[in-house]
Design an enzyme around this catalytic site. Structure first.
Site, short mmCIF file in Angstrom:
data_model
loop_
_atom_site.label_atom_id
_atom_site.label_comp_id
_atom_site.label_asym_id
_atom_site.label_seq_id
_atom_site.Cartn_x
_atom_site.Cartn_y
_atom_site.Cartn_z
N PRO A 176 22.00 10.60 67.39
CG PRO A 176 23.00 9.35 68.93
CD PRO A 176 23.37 10.28 67.95
CD GLU A 221 32.44 9.30 73.59
OE1 GLU A 221 31.79 9.12 74.46
OE2 GLU A 221 33.03 7.98 73.09
NE ARG A 235 11.44 2.50 48.63
CZ ARG A 235 9.80 2.49 48.80
NH1 ARG A 235 9.60 3.61 49.66
NH2 ARG A 235 9.30 1.71 48.35
CG ASP A 276 5.74 2.40 50.13
OD1 ASP A 276 5.80 1.07 49.59
OD2 ASP A 276 7.00 3.04 49.98
N1 ADE Z 1 24.40 8.27 65.01
C1 ADE Z 1 24.83 7.35 65.85
N2 ADE Z 1 23.54 6.85 66.19
C2 ADE Z 1 22.60 7.50 65.51
C3 ADE Z 1 21.29 7.24 65.32
N3 ADE Z 1 20.35 6.62 65.96
N4 ADE Z 1 20.78 7.99 64.51
C4 ADE Z 1 21.36 9.15 63.98
N5 ADE Z 1 22.65 9.26 63.96
C5 ADE Z 1 23.39 8.61 64.81
#
Ligand code: ADE
Length: 255
Positions: free
Chosen positions: A101, A128, A166, A181
């Site tokens: 994230p 974590e 794709r 797209d």
């Molecule tokens: N791992 C956990 N959440 C994630 C996300 N939003 N994007 C990429 N990998 C992740």
């Protein structure tokens, strides 16, 4: 194109990769997907892949050794030659991408950028987090699929494989299929209709039955502009707009 995916849960991928376009791309030899079980590269007798964080605190951290061993082993193995048109330009060192994230946001533009490579290595984080030395000394890119937290990088890796596959020449039957797209043009896509011409009293817009291709193209462009304005006005700031597009948007009181 070859994807190498490093995960503690290789069994998660069978469903999404065993059907539809990704399945067909593999059957065609256009895409090769190698799943690497990180646990197979753990060397201690309990096959540990995670450990408690230095400095204390909750949760577990993925250990660096099995991840380095798995990725380095895949990089040493020469990938077999792939079917499909020869690529020119762009392909430099294969990116080693950590799904997290904290990474840069995955967009259609990033999918296009990644599709120019011959090979992508995708590391799925869990728990974590991943020992920082993996980020510092193994990974070349970090990607997030959105501002929310999933339980691991497996689903994000599937998202990337799908969006990139794709785009590869020869994967979708119609070479123009991806050019309109949503997001490919910087706008959301226009509305689609198919038979029947009237369903429960709801008619298909007359213009689409007219056979006038120039008028249809104009109508679709205006639909795309209207939709983007209504749903994602932020996209209009970076979309490529013609003077006619701008004039149309002004009729919708977009400034
Ligand atoms: N791992 C956990 N959440 C994630 C996300 N939003 N994007 C990429 N990998 C992740």
């Amino acid at each position: 194109m070859r994807f190498d995916i490093f995960t503690l849960f290789p069994e998660m991928f069978a469903g999404p990769f065993g059907a539809s376009i990704i399945h067909r791309a593999q059957e065609m030899g256009r895409v090769q997907i190698a799943l690497h079980d990180i646990r197979a590269y753990a060397t201690d007798k309990h096959r540990m892949t995670d450990d408690t964080p230095y400095g204390g605190g909750g949760g577990m951290v993925m250990k660096p050794e099995p991840i380095f061993a798995a990725v380095e082993s895949a990089l040493r193995a020469e990938p077999p030659a792939m079917a499909g048109p020869a690529r020119t330009g762009v392909s430099l060192q294969s990116p080693v991408i950590l799904l997290t994230p904290q990474g840069r946001r995955f967009t259609q533009a990033v999918a296009q950028e990644l599709a120019a490579h011959e090979r992508l290595l995708l590391i799925c984080g869990r728990y974590e987090g991943v020992d920082e030395r993996v980020r510092e000394h193994l990974v070349t890119d970090e990607v997030s699929v959105g501002d929310y937290v999933l339980s691991g990088g497996e689903i994000p890796a599937m998202v990337i494989v799908d969006a990139v596959t794709r785009l590869l020449p020869g994967v979708l039957g119609d070479p123009a299929a991806t050019s309109n797209d949503s997001h490919a043009t910087g706008l959301l896509e226009y509305a689609h209709y198919t038979r029947p011409p009237v369903f429960r009293g709801w008619a298909v817009p007359e213009i689409l039955l007219s056979g006038n291709h120039a008028e249809i193209a104009r109508w679709r462009r205006q639909q795309a502009l209207r939709r983007t304005l209504e749903r994602r006005p932020d996209l209009l700031k970076s979309a490529e707009l013609t003077p006619a597009d701008r004039a149309f948007l002004e009729t919708l009181s977009y400034k």
